[in-house]
Write an enzyme that holds these catalytic residues in place. Sequence first.
Site, PDB file in Angstrom:
ATOM      1  N   ARG A  58      37.665  42.190  35.499  1.00 38.90           N
ATOM      2  CA  ARG A  58      37.696  42.437  34.052  1.00 38.90           C
ATOM      3  C   ARG A  58      37.705  41.151  33.242  1.00 38.90           C
ATOM      4  NH1 ARG A  58      40.672  46.308  36.443  1.00 38.90           N
ATOM      5  NH2 ARG A  58      42.555  45.057  36.278  1.00 38.90           N
ATOM      6  N   GLU A  95      53.546  40.277  46.178  1.00 36.18           N
ATOM      7  CA  GLU A  95      54.827  40.841  46.612  1.00 36.18           C
ATOM      8  C   GLU A  95      54.805  41.093  48.123  1.00 36.18           C
ATOM      9  OE1 GLU A  95      55.894  44.185  44.281  1.00 36.18           O
ATOM     10  OE2 GLU A  95      57.920  44.289  45.107  1.00 36.18           O
TER      11      GLU A  95
HETATM   12  P1  AMP Z   1      49.016  38.573  38.384  1.00 34.49           P
HETATM   13  O1  AMP Z   1      48.390  37.636  39.373  1.00 34.49           O
HETATM   14  O2  AMP Z   1      50.244  39.244  38.932  1.00 34.49           O
HETATM   15  O3  AMP Z   1      49.270  37.914  37.044  1.00 34.49           O
HETATM   16  O4  AMP Z   1      47.995  39.773  38.154  1.00 34.49           O
HETATM   17  C1  AMP Z   1      46.954  39.670  37.257  1.00 34.49           C
HETATM   18  C2  AMP Z   1      45.704  40.364  37.733  1.00 34.49           C
HETATM   19  O5  AMP Z   1      45.972  41.684  38.223  1.00 34.49           O
HETATM   20  C3  AMP Z   1      44.744  40.507  36.574  1.00 34.49           C
HETATM   21  O6  AMP Z   1      43.449  40.136  37.005  1.00 34.49           O
HETATM   22  C4  AMP Z   1      44.834  41.965  36.176  1.00 34.49           C
HETATM   23  O7  AMP Z   1      43.545  42.490  35.922  1.00 34.49           O
HETATM   24  C5  AMP Z   1      45.497  42.690  37.345  1.00 34.49           C
HETATM   25  N1  AMP Z   1      46.685  43.495  36.949  1.00 34.49           N
HETATM   26  C6  AMP Z   1      47.973  43.272  37.320  1.00 34.49           C
HETATM   27  N2  AMP Z   1      48.812  44.193  36.821  1.00 34.49           N
HETATM   28  C7  AMP Z   1      48.043  45.023  36.084  1.00 34.49           C
HETATM   29  C8  AMP Z   1      48.330  46.189  35.256  1.00 34.49           C
HETATM   30  N3  AMP Z   1      49.570  46.682  35.110  1.00 34.49           N
HETATM   31  N4  AMP Z   1      47.287  46.790  34.631  1.00 34.49           N
HETATM   32  C9  AMP Z   1      46.029  46.308  34.758  1.00 34.49           C
HETATM   33  N5  AMP Z   1      45.693  45.232  35.503  1.00 34.49           N
HETATM   34  C10 AMP Z   1      46.681  44.580  36.164  1.00 34.49           C
END
Ligand code: AMP
Length: 172
Positions: A58, A95
């Site tokens: 996205r 995690e």
């Molecule tokens: P992080 O590495 O934990 O910051 O996760 C970010 C990535 O995971 C991004 O590319 C988001 O598109 C996806 N992502 C994580 N949590 C969500 C959520 N609750 N809703 C939509 N996309 C998420």
Amino acid sequence: MDLKQLIRNVPDFPVEGIQFKDVTTLLKDGDAFAHAVDLMYDPFRDEEITKIAGIEARGFIFAAAMAYKLNLGFIPIRKPGKLPAETVAEEYVLEYGKNVIEMHVDAVTEDDRVLVVDDLLATGGTAAAACRLIEKLNGTIVGVSFLIELTELKGREQLAQYPVHSLIQYPI
Ligand code: AMP
């Protein structure tokens, strides 16, 4: 324009306990999509940016629109095995287990000042790994821009050395 009300929360997707922030409901509104892209680069408009990097999948949507608008090159940061030429890779911890993202070795040079773009900041692991990839090739990170930030997950702490901007915040 209230962009937040155009984001759909989908409980328990893709797994139980996750509140998935669905941006397709914003993307299908032309004015909202354009407004979101404009506001995502606005804090960085006085920076000398040379390239926009987008994180699969996205992040590509917002980053490519921004690159076109600013007449800048676009760099895809992708899941493993998707990019056809020589790549650099970075691992990050989830995690449970690990993830890897990749970028072409010739995507960035030491002269580049890169804005990193993704749809959502959760724990910050993905964006921090994307920044490390760019720095591996001696590029400079101008900032990191998100549409959405889940503030309670404290992803900003992983990106403490960079200017970070998000348009819309939820606790989780
Ligand atoms: P992080 O590495 O934990 O910051 O996760 C970010 C990535 O995971 C991004 O590319 C988001 O598109 C996806 N992502 C994580 N949590 C969500 C959520 N609750 N809703 C939509 N996309 C998420």
